[in-house]
Design a protein around this motif. Structure first.
Motif, PDB file in Angstrom:
ATOM      1  N   CYS A 155      10.684   7.500   0.680  1.00 31.80           N
ATOM      2  CA  CYS A 155      11.734   6.709   0.325  1.00 31.80           C
ATOM      3  C   CYS A 155      12.896   7.404   0.239  1.00 31.80           C
ATOM      4  N   CYS A 158      14.781   6.831  -3.515  1.00 29.83           N
ATOM      5  CA  CYS A 158      14.490   7.397  -4.594  1.00 29.83           C
ATOM      6  C   CYS A 158      13.736   8.805  -4.470  1.00 29.83           C
ATOM      7  N   CYS A 181      10.062  -0.541  -1.644  1.00 28.01           N
ATOM      8  CA  CYS A 181       9.551   0.721  -2.149  1.00 28.01           C
ATOM      9  C   CYS A 181       8.954   0.414  -3.186  1.00 28.01           C
ATOM     10  N   ASN A 183       8.216   2.270  -5.756  1.00 29.22           N
ATOM     11  CA  ASN A 183       8.644   3.025  -7.016  1.00 29.22           C
ATOM     12  C   ASN A 183      10.053   2.325  -7.436  1.00 29.22           C
ATOM     13  N   CYS A 184      10.949   2.290  -6.448  1.00 32.26           N
ATOM     14  CA  CYS A 184      12.222   1.784  -6.854  1.00 32.26           C
ATOM     15  C   CYS A 184      12.600   0.510  -6.402  1.00 32.26           C
TER      16      CYS A 184
END
Ligand SMILES: [Zn+2]
Length: 196
Positions: A155, A158, A181, A183-184
């Motif tokens: 990504c 991030c 994503c 994660n973010c």
């Protein structure tokens, strides 16, 4: 300003010193006239008058020295004023130049911002309303970046590499599915370089 004040102070001082010289000179001239007129006849008065003329000449000499000393100081002050005035002028020219360059840059940036705003409006008009809403929400949460490119399974928002599971899921997703994503939370934009 301090240099100008010093200059005008010494100018006043010079006038005062010149007046002092003038007074003594006039008094000596009057004494000399009296002496020359022959009106003073008593030897004692004549002697006093002559003494006074001598002492006035000495006094005049001393006062003239004072005038010279003040004039020297005044000249130095005038030179300083001229030098500083020139420096003020050159600094002001630099300020004027910087200001006009700043104004030109601002104008250019304003123009660019107007163009970019217009471009964005066109693009935003082609995006479905619910997706635009999600994007704007993410953008506000994620420091101005609501969507990021997926580049070689990473990504770009991030900078985290996606897990194999996520990559597999994204691989299976239809081209028009909005993928995000893990994660973010940003919207991931798939390209031929996404490594899928
Ligand atoms: Zn991310």
């Amino acid at each position: 300003m301090a240099a100008q004040t010093e200059e005008s102070d010494t100018a006043r001082e010079q006038t005062k010193a010149e007046q002092d010289v003038d007074q003594v000179r006039q008094r000596a001239a009057r004494d000399q006239q009296r002496l020359d007129s022959g009106a003073v006849t008593s030897p004692k008065d004549l002697e006093n008058l002559q003494k006074e003329i001598v002492s006035l000449a000495k006094r005049q000499g001393d006062l003239e020295d004072v005038v010279l000393e003040v004039m020297e100081r005044r000249e130095a002050a005038q030179e300083r004023v001229a030098e500083l005035t020139e420096r003020v002028g050159s600094v002001q020219a630099k300020i004027d130049d910087a200001n006009s360059r700043r104004d030109a840059a601002c104008q250019e940036i304003d123009g660019e911002a107007a163009t970019v705003t217009k471009d964005r409006e066109v693009v935003a008009g082609s995006v479905p309303a619910d997706l635009l809403k999600l994007y704007d929400k993410l953008r506000a949460q994620q420091g101005g970046i609501g969507a990021a490119k997926l580049y070689q399974r990473t990504c770009q928002g991030c900078r985290q590499e996606l897990s194999i599971t996520d990559v597999n899921e994204i691989r299976k997703a239809a081209p028009d599915t909005v993928v995000r994503c893990e994660n973010c939370g940003r919207i991931l934009v798939r390209t031929s370089e996404s490594g899928l």
